[in-house]
Design a protein around this motif. Structure first.
Motif, PDB file in Angstrom:
ATOM      1  N   LYS A 103     -10.660  36.518  -2.191  1.00 44.46           N
ATOM      2  CA  LYS A 103     -10.678  35.504  -1.850  1.00 44.46           C
ATOM      3  C   LYS A 103      -9.650  35.036  -0.445  1.00 44.46           C
ATOM      4  CE  LYS A 103     -13.676  32.958  -4.760  1.00 44.46           C
ATOM      5  NZ  LYS A 103     -13.931  31.682  -5.072  1.00 44.46           N
ATOM      6  N   ASP A 104     -10.109  34.155   0.276  1.00 46.59           N
ATOM      7  CA  ASP A 104      -9.023  34.597   2.134  1.00 46.59           C
ATOM      8  C   ASP A 104      -8.349  32.877   1.722  1.00 46.59           C
ATOM      9  OD1 ASP A 104     -10.253  35.292   3.297  1.00 46.59           O
ATOM     10  OD2 ASP A 104     -11.861  34.070   4.607  1.00 46.59           O
ATOM     11  N   ILE A 105      -7.121  32.436   2.056  1.00 46.96           N
ATOM     12  CA  ILE A 105      -6.448  31.523   1.878  1.00 46.96           C
ATOM     13  C   ILE A 105      -6.766  30.654   1.478  1.00 46.96           C
ATOM     14  CG2 ILE A 105      -4.008  30.583   2.385  1.00 46.96           C
ATOM     15  CD1 ILE A 105      -2.804  33.392   3.583  1.00 46.96           C
ATOM     16  N   THR A 106      -6.980  29.220   1.415  1.00 41.28           N
ATOM     17  CA  THR A 106      -7.443  27.666   0.853  1.00 41.28           C
ATOM     18  C   THR A 106      -6.138  26.892   1.492  1.00 41.28           C
ATOM     19  OG1 THR A 106      -7.671  27.478  -1.429  1.00 41.28           O
ATOM     20  CG2 THR A 106      -9.149  28.532   0.439  1.00 41.28           C
ATOM     21  N   LEU A 107      -6.515  26.015   1.455  1.00 41.26           N
ATOM     22  CA  LEU A 107      -5.410  24.523   2.278  1.00 41.26           C
ATOM     23  C   LEU A 107      -6.231  23.443   0.993  1.00 41.26           C
ATOM     24  CD1 LEU A 107      -3.163  23.522   2.739  1.00 41.26           C
ATOM     25  CD2 LEU A 107      -3.796  22.572   5.020  1.00 41.26           C
ATOM     26  N   GLY A 108      -5.698  22.760   0.311  1.00 43.10           N
ATOM     27  CA  GLY A 108      -6.387  21.696  -0.300  1.00 43.10           C
ATOM     28  C   GLY A 108      -5.683  20.204  -0.300  1.00 43.10           C
ATOM     29  N   ALA A 109      -6.509  19.927  -1.178  1.00 37.60           N
ATOM     30  CA  ALA A 109      -5.619  17.773  -0.880  1.00 37.60           C
ATOM     31  C   ALA A 109      -4.755  18.020  -2.619  1.00 37.60           C
ATOM     32  CB  ALA A 109      -6.827  17.191  -0.844  1.00 37.60           C
ATOM     33  N   GLY A 110      -4.500  19.391  -3.017  1.00 37.54           N
ATOM     34  CA  GLY A 110      -3.709  19.150  -4.512  1.00 37.54           C
ATOM     35  C   GLY A 110      -4.216  18.323  -4.716  1.00 37.54           C
ATOM     36  N   SER A 111      -2.992  16.361  -5.600  1.00 37.13           N
ATOM     37  CA  SER A 111      -3.108  15.421  -6.078  1.00 37.13           C
ATOM     38  C   SER A 111      -2.751  14.607  -5.198  1.00 37.13           C
ATOM     39  CB  SER A 111      -2.616  15.650  -7.864  1.00 37.13           C
ATOM     40  OG  SER A 111      -1.259  16.282  -7.774  1.00 37.13           O
ATOM     41  N   SER A 112      -3.099  14.253  -4.318  1.00 38.33           N
ATOM     42  CA  SER A 112      -2.778  13.469  -3.510  1.00 38.33           C
ATOM     43  C   SER A 112      -3.505  12.094  -3.701  1.00 38.33           C
ATOM     44  CB  SER A 112      -3.368  13.922  -1.472  1.00 38.33           C
ATOM     45  OG  SER A 112      -2.680  15.110  -1.350  1.00 38.33           O
ATOM     46  N   ARG A 113      -2.137  11.231  -3.435  1.00 40.06           N
ATOM     47  CA  ARG A 113      -2.896   9.565  -4.342  1.00 40.06           C
ATOM     48  C   ARG A 113      -3.040   8.937  -3.375  1.00 40.06           C
ATOM     49  NH1 ARG A 113       0.537  10.597  -9.865  1.00 40.06           N
ATOM     50  NH2 ARG A 113      -0.794  12.424  -8.579  1.00 40.06           N
ATOM     51  N   ALA A 114      -3.637   7.738  -3.348  1.00 41.90           N
ATOM     52  CA  ALA A 114      -2.948   5.783  -2.608  1.00 41.90           C
ATOM     53  C   ALA A 114      -3.963   4.647  -3.675  1.00 41.90           C
ATOM     54  CB  ALA A 114      -3.465   6.526  -1.377  1.00 41.90           C
ATOM     55  N   GLY A 115      -2.882   4.027  -2.930  1.00 47.85           N
ATOM     56  CA  GLY A 115      -3.221   3.107  -4.406  1.00 47.85           C
ATOM     57  C   GLY A 115      -2.458   1.620  -3.455  1.00 47.85           C
ATOM     58  N   VAL A 116      -2.470   0.814  -3.909  1.00 46.55           N
ATOM     59  CA  VAL A 116      -2.144  -1.006  -3.922  1.00 46.55           C
ATOM     60  C   VAL A 116      -1.396  -1.355  -4.426  1.00 46.55           C
ATOM     61  CG1 VAL A 116      -2.724  -2.943  -2.926  1.00 46.55           C
ATOM     62  CG2 VAL A 116      -4.336  -0.811  -2.433  1.00 46.55           C
ATOM     63  N   LYS A 164      -2.391  -3.305 -10.281  1.00 50.81           N
ATOM     64  CA  LYS A 164      -2.448  -2.159  -9.569  1.00 50.81           C
ATOM     65  C   LYS A 164      -2.993  -1.209  -8.891  1.00 50.81           C
ATOM     66  CE  LYS A 164       0.509   2.032  -9.608  1.00 50.81           C
ATOM     67  NZ  LYS A 164       2.213   2.588 -10.129  1.00 50.81           N
ATOM     68  N   VAL A 165      -3.816  -0.778  -8.096  1.00 50.46           N
ATOM     69  CA  VAL A 165      -4.582  -0.260  -8.217  1.00 50.46           C
ATOM     70  C   VAL A 165      -4.569   1.281  -7.639  1.00 50.46           C
ATOM     71  CG1 VAL A 165      -7.576   0.440  -7.520  1.00 50.46           C
ATOM     72  CG2 VAL A 165      -6.892  -1.534  -8.381  1.00 50.46           C
ATOM     73  N   GLU A 166      -4.828   2.374  -8.316  1.00 47.08           N
ATOM     74  CA  GLU A 166      -4.385   3.757  -7.864  1.00 47.08           C
ATOM     75  C   GLU A 166      -6.020   4.807  -7.664  1.00 47.08           C
ATOM     76  OE1 GLU A 166      -0.550   5.554  -8.379  1.00 47.08           O
ATOM     77  OE2 GLU A 166      -1.391   6.729  -9.209  1.00 47.08           O
ATOM     78  N   PHE A 167      -5.926   5.814  -6.747  1.00 42.26           N
ATOM     79  CA  PHE A 167      -7.347   6.283  -6.637  1.00 42.26           C
ATOM     80  C   PHE A 167      -6.507   7.542  -6.288  1.00 42.26           C
ATOM     81  CE2 PHE A 167      -6.984   4.072  -2.886  1.00 42.26           C
ATOM     82  CZ  PHE A 167      -6.810   4.944  -1.353  1.00 42.26           C
ATOM     83  N   GLY A 168      -7.442   8.948  -6.026  1.00 43.63           N
ATOM     84  CA  GLY A 168      -6.323   9.977  -5.546  1.00 43.63           C
ATOM     85  C   GLY A 168      -7.934  10.950  -5.514  1.00 43.63           C
ATOM     86  N   LEU A 169      -7.593  12.552  -4.640  1.00 40.18           N
ATOM     87  CA  LEU A 169      -8.537  12.961  -4.116  1.00 40.18           C
ATOM     88  C   LEU A 169      -8.573  14.238  -5.022  1.00 40.18           C
ATOM     89  CD1 LEU A 169      -7.487  13.049  -0.203  1.00 40.18           C
ATOM     90  CD2 LEU A 169      -9.797  11.686  -1.404  1.00 40.18           C
ATOM     91  N   GLN A 170      -9.925  14.306  -5.399  1.00 35.73           N
ATOM     92  CA  GLN A 170      -9.596  15.474  -6.417  1.00 35.73           C
ATOM     93  C   GLN A 170      -9.424  16.829  -5.711  1.00 35.73           C
ATOM     94  OE1 GLN A 170     -10.105  15.706  -9.544  1.00 35.73           O
ATOM     95  NE2 GLN A 170     -10.383  13.337  -9.330  1.00 35.73           N
ATOM     96  N   GLY A 171      -9.839  17.383  -4.593  1.00 40.68           N
ATOM     97  CA  GLY A 171      -9.673  18.766  -3.374  1.00 40.68           C
ATOM     98  C   GLY A 171      -9.714  19.463  -3.914  1.00 40.68           C
ATOM     99  N   PHE A 212       0.427  -1.019   0.111  1.00 43.26           N
ATOM    100  CA  PHE A 212       0.039  -0.069   0.094  1.00 43.26           C
ATOM    101  C   PHE A 212       0.593   1.153   0.196  1.00 43.26           C
ATOM    102  CE2 PHE A 212      -2.059   3.084   2.456  1.00 43.26           C
ATOM    103  CZ  PHE A 212      -3.129   3.594   1.532  1.00 43.26           C
ATOM    104  N   TYR A 213       0.714   2.202  -1.014  1.00 39.03           N
ATOM    105  CA  TYR A 213       1.408   3.409  -1.225  1.00 39.03           C
ATOM    106  C   TYR A 213       0.298   5.004  -1.409  1.00 39.03           C
ATOM    107  CZ  TYR A 213       0.412   2.821  -5.852  1.00 39.03           C
ATOM    108  OH  TYR A 213       0.176   3.274  -7.006  1.00 39.03           O
ATOM    109  N   GLY A 214       1.159   6.184  -0.727  1.00 31.53           N
ATOM    110  CA  GLY A 214       0.904   6.819  -0.801  1.00 31.53           C
ATOM    111  C   GLY A 214       1.388   7.992  -1.106  1.00 31.53           C
ATOM    112  N   GLN A 215       0.806   9.126  -1.210  1.00 30.02           N
ATOM    113  CA  GLN A 215       1.668  10.139  -1.947  1.00 30.02           C
ATOM    114  C   GLN A 215       0.531  11.746  -1.362  1.00 30.02           C
ATOM    115  OE1 GLN A 215       2.588  11.527  -5.700  1.00 30.02           O
ATOM    116  NE2 GLN A 215       4.602  12.117  -4.647  1.00 30.02           N
ATOM    117  N   LEU A 216       0.587  12.322  -0.555  1.00 29.87           N
ATOM    118  CA  LEU A 216       0.703  13.931  -0.020  1.00 29.87           C
ATOM    119  C   LEU A 216       0.834  15.152  -0.804  1.00 29.87           C
ATOM    120  CD1 LEU A 216      -1.546  14.185   1.578  1.00 29.87           C
ATOM    121  CD2 LEU A 216      -0.360  15.032   3.528  1.00 29.87           C
ATOM    122  N   ARG A 217       0.408  15.204  -0.874  1.00 30.05           N
ATOM    123  CA  ARG A 217       0.579  16.807  -2.201  1.00 30.05           C
ATOM    124  C   ARG A 217      -0.386  17.938  -1.675  1.00 30.05           C
ATOM    125  NH1 ARG A 217       1.322  14.640  -8.191  1.00 30.05           N
ATOM    126  NH2 ARG A 217       3.186  13.400  -7.965  1.00 30.05           N
TER     127      ARG A 217
END
Length: 106
Positions: A48-61, A76-83, A34-39
């Motif tokens: 607008k105000d400052i926003t903190l988002g998920a970028g293109s974070s991803r994880a997979g098996v 391999k199966v990989e999924f990501g957060l839209q953010g 299992f792996y992942g990357q937090l962006r």
């Protein structure tokens, strides 16, 4: 620069690009990881105000298993957060295949 802005920026610099992997199964016949990357993504729009988002974070098996001597199956199966305010997981990459003395078929 405001102290609150620095308090948001500095921790995000350490987290951005962090990659991690963990073996969730391992034997003589195969393994699964299992792996992942937090962006993280920090945005400041002029109106607008400052926003903190998920970028293109991803994880997979990622997995590989030996069926018989000389023939392996892998996948391999990989999924990501839209953010963009909607943090739902989206499938971004998946494949499966067979490998052996003949080569690799994906």
């Amino acid at each position: 620069m405001k102290k609150t802005l620095l308090a948001v920026i500095i921790p995000s610099l350490f987290v951005a690009g962090a990659v991690s992997a963990a073996e969730i199964y391992k034997s003589d016949e195969g393994k699964a990881e299992f792996y992942g990357q937090l962006r993280t993504e920090l945005k400041k729009n002029p109106d607008k105000d400052i926003t903190l988002g998920a970028g293109s974070s991803r994880a997979g098996v990622k997995a590989e298993y030996q069926l018989v001597e000389g023939i392996n199956v892998f996948g391999k199966v990989e999924f990501g957060l839209q953010g963009k305010g909607d943090y739902t997981m989206k499938n971004r990459l998946h494949y499966a295949g067979v490998s052996g003395d003949f080569g690799k078929i994906t």
